[in-house]
Design a protein around this motif. Sequence first.
Motif, PDB file in Angstrom:
ATOM      1  N   ARG A  89       2.969  -5.756 -23.060  1.00  0.00           N
ATOM      2  CA  ARG A  89       3.245  -6.015 -24.482  1.00  0.00           C
ATOM      3  C   ARG A  89       3.358  -4.728 -25.290  1.00  0.00           C
ATOM      4  O   ARG A  89       3.788  -4.740 -26.424  1.00  0.00           O
ATOM      5  CB  ARG A  89       2.154  -6.903 -25.073  1.00  0.00           C
ATOM      6  N   ASN A  90       2.958  -3.599 -24.700  1.00  0.00           N
ATOM      7  CA  ASN A  90       2.992  -2.320 -25.403  1.00  0.00           C
ATOM      8  C   ASN A  90       4.214  -1.474 -25.050  1.00  0.00           C
ATOM      9  O   ASN A  90       4.263  -0.294 -25.396  1.00  0.00           O
ATOM     10  CB  ASN A  90       1.721  -1.524 -25.085  1.00  0.00           C
ATOM     11  N   THR A  91       5.196  -2.049 -24.406  1.00  0.00           N
ATOM     12  CA  THR A  91       6.346  -1.282 -23.926  1.00  0.00           C
ATOM     13  C   THR A  91       7.006  -0.434 -24.999  1.00  0.00           C
ATOM     14  O   THR A  91       7.241   0.753 -24.801  1.00  0.00           O
ATOM     15  CB  THR A  91       7.403  -2.235 -23.312  1.00  0.00           C
ATOM     16  N   ALA A  92       7.318  -1.016 -26.133  1.00  0.00           N
ATOM     17  CA  ALA A  92       8.038  -0.279 -27.179  1.00  0.00           C
ATOM     18  C   ALA A  92       7.233   0.912 -27.673  1.00  0.00           C
ATOM     19  O   ALA A  92       7.783   1.992 -27.913  1.00  0.00           O
ATOM     20  CB  ALA A  92       8.377  -1.207 -28.340  1.00  0.00           C
ATOM     21  N   TYR A  93       5.925   0.735 -27.813  1.00  0.00           N
ATOM     22  CA  TYR A  93       5.078   1.838 -28.274  1.00  0.00           C
ATOM     23  C   TYR A  93       5.006   2.946 -27.231  1.00  0.00           C
ATOM     24  O   TYR A  93       5.052   4.128 -27.563  1.00  0.00           O
ATOM     25  CB  TYR A  93       3.671   1.328 -28.602  1.00  0.00           C
ATOM     26  N   ILE A  94       4.882   2.564 -25.989  1.00  0.00           N
ATOM     27  CA  ILE A  94       4.799   3.561 -24.917  1.00  0.00           C
ATOM     28  C   ILE A  94       6.111   4.326 -24.795  1.00  0.00           C
ATOM     29  O   ILE A  94       6.113   5.557 -24.692  1.00  0.00           O
ATOM     30  CB  ILE A  94       4.394   2.914 -23.578  1.00  0.00           C
ATOM     31  N   PHE A  95       7.246   3.629 -24.837  1.00  0.00           N
ATOM     32  CA  PHE A  95       8.539   4.322 -24.792  1.00  0.00           C
ATOM     33  C   PHE A  95       8.647   5.303 -25.959  1.00  0.00           C
ATOM     34  O   PHE A  95       9.125   6.426 -25.801  1.00  0.00           O
ATOM     35  CB  PHE A  95       9.701   3.328 -24.836  1.00  0.00           C
ATOM     36  N   ALA A  96       8.200   4.894 -27.153  1.00  0.00           N
ATOM     37  CA  ALA A  96       8.273   5.772 -28.322  1.00  0.00           C
ATOM     38  C   ALA A  96       7.404   7.009 -28.137  1.00  0.00           C
ATOM     39  O   ALA A  96       7.810   8.127 -28.477  1.00  0.00           O
ATOM     40  CB  ALA A  96       7.850   5.013 -29.576  1.00  0.00           C
ATOM     41  N   ILE A  98       6.473   8.343 -25.245  1.00  0.00           N
ATOM     42  CA  ILE A  98       7.108   9.175 -24.210  1.00  0.00           C
ATOM     43  C   ILE A  98       8.241   9.987 -24.834  1.00  0.00           C
ATOM     44  O   ILE A  98       8.323  11.207 -24.643  1.00  0.00           O
ATOM     45  CB  ILE A  98       7.620   8.305 -23.043  1.00  0.00           C
ATOM     46  N   ASP A  99       9.111   9.332 -25.601  1.00  0.00           N
ATOM     47  CA  ASP A  99      10.220  10.034 -26.262  1.00  0.00           C
ATOM     48  C   ASP A  99       9.706  11.182 -27.119  1.00  0.00           C
ATOM     49  O   ASP A  99      10.203  12.301 -27.047  1.00  0.00           O
ATOM     50  CB  ASP A  99      10.995   9.079 -27.178  1.00  0.00           C
ATOM     51  N   MET A 100       8.709  10.884 -27.954  1.00  0.00           N
ATOM     52  CA  MET A 100       8.204  11.871 -28.886  1.00  0.00           C
ATOM     53  C   MET A 100       7.617  13.079 -28.161  1.00  0.00           C
ATOM     54  O   MET A 100       7.915  14.229 -28.496  1.00  0.00           O
ATOM     55  CB  MET A 100       7.150  11.240 -29.787  1.00  0.00           C
ATOM     56  N   PHE A 101       6.803  12.839 -27.150  1.00  0.00           N
ATOM     57  CA  PHE A 101       6.133  13.948 -26.474  1.00  0.00           C
ATOM     58  C   PHE A 101       7.059  14.699 -25.525  1.00  0.00           C
ATOM     59  O   PHE A 101       6.896  15.905 -25.336  1.00  0.00           O
ATOM     60  CB  PHE A 101       4.849  13.486 -25.798  1.00  0.00           C
ATOM     61  N   LEU A 102       8.032  14.035 -24.940  1.00  0.00           N
ATOM     62  CA  LEU A 102       9.013  14.776 -24.141  1.00  0.00           C
ATOM     63  C   LEU A 102       9.833  15.699 -25.034  1.00  0.00           C
ATOM     64  O   LEU A 102      10.126  16.827 -24.658  1.00  0.00           O
ATOM     65  CB  LEU A 102       9.920  13.814 -23.371  1.00  0.00           C
ATOM     66  N   GLU A 103      10.182  15.209 -26.210  1.00  0.00           N
ATOM     67  CA  GLU A 103      10.928  16.035 -27.165  1.00  0.00           C
ATOM     68  C   GLU A 103      10.092  17.234 -27.616  1.00  0.00           C
ATOM     69  O   GLU A 103      10.587  18.357 -27.679  1.00  0.00           O
ATOM     70  CB  GLU A 103      11.338  15.186 -28.379  1.00  0.00           C
ATOM     71  N   LYS A 104       8.815  17.005 -27.908  1.00  0.00           N
ATOM     72  CA  LYS A 104       7.928  18.091 -28.357  1.00  0.00           C
ATOM     73  C   LYS A 104       7.699  19.126 -27.254  1.00  0.00           C
ATOM     74  O   LYS A 104       7.472  20.286 -27.544  1.00  0.00           O
ATOM     75  CB  LYS A 104       6.546  17.516 -28.719  1.00  0.00           C
ATOM     76  N   ASN A 105       7.729  18.703 -25.996  1.00  0.00           N
ATOM     77  CA  ASN A 105       7.374  19.598 -24.889  1.00  0.00           C
ATOM     78  C   ASN A 105       8.573  20.084 -24.077  1.00  0.00           C
ATOM     79  O   ASN A 105       8.413  20.537 -22.956  1.00  0.00           O
ATOM     80  CB  ASN A 105       6.370  18.895 -23.970  1.00  0.00           C
ATOM     81  N   LYS A 106       9.771  20.026 -24.684  1.00  0.00           N
ATOM     82  CA  LYS A 106      10.941  20.570 -23.986  1.00  0.00           C
ATOM     83  C   LYS A 106      10.766  22.071 -23.841  1.00  0.00           C
ATOM     84  O   LYS A 106      10.300  22.753 -24.732  1.00  0.00           O
ATOM     85  CB  LYS A 106      12.216  20.300 -24.792  1.00  0.00           C
ATOM     86  N   SER A 107      11.159  22.574 -22.694  1.00  0.00           N
ATOM     87  CA  SER A 107      11.010  24.024 -22.505  1.00  0.00           C
ATOM     88  C   SER A 107      12.283  24.747 -22.806  1.00  0.00           C
ATOM     89  O   SER A 107      13.321  24.273 -22.891  1.00  0.00           O
ATOM     90  CB  SER A 107      10.551  24.358 -21.103  1.00  0.00           C
TER      91      SER A 107
END
Length: 107
Positions: A89-96, A98-107
């Motif tokens: 039931r938390n899929t949308a929050y988890i995807f969000a 993941i998106d946010m932290f992958l964007e923040k941690n791009k090298s």
Amino acid sequence: MNGEALWNIIISGISSSREEIKTTTGLWFRALSNDGRLYVDRATDHTPSSELSMQRSISKKDFLFVHSYYDRWFNGEYGVRQEVSRKSRNTAYIFALIDMFLEKNKS
């Protein structure tokens, strides 16, 4: 980035003060971490001024399950989001998150 590493980054990157998150699809929520778990305060509508209606807990197990589908969802594989949503039931929050932290941690 593997799910374990990303989980640790998110847990350490979101403190006990709530972080406001707005996704590209307009989903707005606040997230916090405590005792090695993530918590999401869901908004009653999709604006930061809205009242929060529910707190959901996200376990590491649930996060890793959804993360295992993330690349397929991101690449547009048909039905992945619906398939995962039936199991978490938390899929949308988890995807969000993941998106946010992958964007923040791009090298």
